[in-house]
Design a protein around this motif. Structure first.
Motif, PDB file in Angstrom:
ATOM      1  N   THR A 133       0.824  -1.205   0.000  1.00 58.38           N
ATOM      2  CA  THR A 133       0.000   0.000   0.000  1.00 58.38           C
ATOM      3  C   THR A 133       0.861   1.259   0.000  1.00 58.38           C
ATOM      4  OG1 THR A 133      -0.126  -0.023   2.424  1.00 58.38           O
ATOM      5  CG2 THR A 133      -1.889  -1.146   1.222  1.00 58.38           C
ATOM      6  N   SER A 134       0.217   2.368  -0.382  1.00 60.69           N
ATOM      7  CA  SER A 134       0.893   3.662  -0.438  1.00 60.69           C
ATOM      8  C   SER A 134      -0.167   4.748  -0.315  1.00 60.69           C
ATOM      9  CB  SER A 134       1.643   3.807  -1.768  1.00 60.69           C
ATOM     10  OG  SER A 134       2.059   5.135  -1.990  1.00 60.69           O
ATOM     11  N   THR A 135       0.283   5.962  -0.079  1.00 62.08           N
ATOM     12  CA  THR A 135      -0.657   7.085  -0.121  1.00 62.08           C
ATOM     13  C   THR A 135      -1.100   7.342  -1.550  1.00 62.08           C
ATOM     14  OG1 THR A 135       1.235   8.584  -0.264  1.00 62.08           O
ATOM     15  CG2 THR A 135       0.304   8.192   1.928  1.00 62.08           C
ATOM     16  N   GLY A 136      -0.376   6.788  -2.520  1.00 64.13           N
ATOM     17  CA  GLY A 136      -0.767   6.917  -3.916  1.00 64.13           C
ATOM     18  C   GLY A 136       0.414   6.914  -4.863  1.00 64.13           C
ATOM     19  N   TRP A 137       0.446   5.910  -5.768  1.00 64.83           N
ATOM     20  CA  TRP A 137       1.456   5.880  -6.824  1.00 64.83           C
ATOM     21  C   TRP A 137       0.851   6.499  -8.069  1.00 64.83           C
ATOM     22  CZ3 TRP A 137       0.980   0.800  -4.344  1.00 64.83           C
ATOM     23  CH2 TRP A 137       2.010   0.549  -3.410  1.00 64.83           C
ATOM     24  N   PHE A 138       1.518   7.478  -8.616  1.00 63.66           N
ATOM     25  CA  PHE A 138       1.056   8.188  -9.804  1.00 63.66           C
ATOM     26  C   PHE A 138       1.229   7.312 -11.042  1.00 63.66           C
ATOM     27  CE2 PHE A 138       2.252  10.789 -13.468  1.00 63.66           C
ATOM     28  CZ  PHE A 138       1.181  11.658 -13.567  1.00 63.66           C
ATOM     29  N   VAL A 139       0.237   7.345 -11.946  1.00 63.19           N
ATOM     30  CA  VAL A 139       0.297   6.560 -13.185  1.00 63.19           C
ATOM     31  C   VAL A 139      -0.089   7.464 -14.354  1.00 63.19           C
ATOM     32  CG1 VAL A 139      -0.623   4.589 -14.462  1.00 63.19           C
ATOM     33  CG2 VAL A 139      -0.325   4.434 -11.988  1.00 63.19           C
ATOM     34  N   ASN A 140       0.717   7.425 -15.427  1.00 65.88           N
ATOM     35  CA  ASN A 140       0.293   8.039 -16.687  1.00 65.88           C
ATOM     36  C   ASN A 140       0.804   7.180 -17.837  1.00 65.88           C
ATOM     37  OD1 ASN A 140       2.992   8.727 -17.160  1.00 65.88           O
ATOM     38  ND2 ASN A 140       2.730  10.871 -16.592  1.00 65.88           N
ATOM     39  N   SER A 141       0.616   7.659 -19.077  1.00 62.80           N
ATOM     40  CA  SER A 141       0.905   6.812 -20.233  1.00 62.80           C
ATOM     41  C   SER A 141       2.361   6.371 -20.318  1.00 62.80           C
ATOM     42  CB  SER A 141       0.515   7.532 -21.523  1.00 62.80           C
ATOM     43  OG  SER A 141       1.219   8.753 -21.650  1.00 62.80           O
ATOM     44  N   GLY A 142       3.263   7.138 -19.751  1.00 62.41           N
ATOM     45  CA  GLY A 142       4.672   6.762 -19.805  1.00 62.41           C
ATOM     46  C   GLY A 142       5.222   6.220 -18.510  1.00 62.41           C
TER      47      GLY A 142
END
Length: 234
Positions: A133-142
């Motif tokens: 778990t995490s506070t939030g992993w960022f995801v985008n097309s690259g």
């Protein structure tokens, strides 16, 4: 009499043809069954929750042939083909049935400082799987987020056995969240070779790891070199 002989011969030939067809059918079914052992699976999500952006999910095992008593590594990748920026806060990996807790795990994700970086994580049990778990992993097309998890292959597994993992679970922003029990990866077990057996034995006794490093005394190669020197007296 000749007509009877011809009739018998015709029946025999038909029987052989049917038998041959049956054999071919059986062989085809067996081949089809073995071909289902795929090292990777892929899935997508594109619905109202993704706002026109396609989310992608992949699970892959590190090899199609893994030694019994060694280790196997699964890689779970969550990405997107769009320019959105969903956040993933939980990834659960489901190993094959009967596998114990992971030996190690790591997350590769994008950070504002440093870009894509990899860090070790400690998975926790979650509904038959192992989550990070995490506070939030960022995801985008690259920049997908990748969970890599390593497990020991139990000694109860037999050579030739096809071992299929469970899927994955993903939680985060609405569009990226997904439960994918069929996103599996399969390998065929084999007998471990001598080097793998040695590393496995050392690891089981707290002396080594899958990369051949010892906890405090150097590499496996250093130990073997020392033993050989003692044997030959040099």
């Amino acid at each position: 009499m000749r007509q009877t002989s011809r009739l018998v011969a015709g029946i025999a030939a038909s029987t052989l043809t049917v038998a041959a067809a049956g054999t071919a059918l059986s062989t085809g079914v067996a081949t089809a069954d073995t071909s289902t052992c795929s090292v990777t699976s892929h899935a997508t999500k594109n619905d109202i929750s993704t706002v026109g952006i396609t989310m992608t999910y992949d699970k892959t095992v590190n090899s199609g042939s893994v030694g019994v008593g060694t280790t196997v590594t699964y890689t779970d990748v969550i990405g997107t083909t769009g320019i959105g920026n969903p956040y993933v806060n939980t990834i659960t990996d489901y190993p094959p049935a009967g596998f114990a807790a992971p030996i190690s795990a790591s997350i590769t994700a994008y950070h504002l400082v440093g870009g894509q970086t990899t860090e070790n994580v400690t998975p926790e049990p979650n509904a038959g799987g192992w989550k990070v778990t995490s506070t939030g992993w960022f995801v985008n097309s690259g920049n997908p987020v990748t969970l890599t998890t390593t497990y020991a292959v139990p000694s109860s597994v037999t050579a030739g056995q096809m071992i299929t993992s469970g899927g994955i679970g993903v939680a985060g922003t609405v569009g990226v969240s997904n439960n994918l029990p069929n996103l599996t990866a399969c390998f065929t077990a084999r007998n471990a070779n001598a080097g793998e057996s040695l590393l496995g034995s050392l690891g089981n006794n707290g002396l080594g790891s899958s990369d051949g490093q010892l906890s405090s005394t150097g590499s496996v190669g250093d130990i073997l070199t020392g033993v050989l020197k003692n044997l030959i007296g040099s």
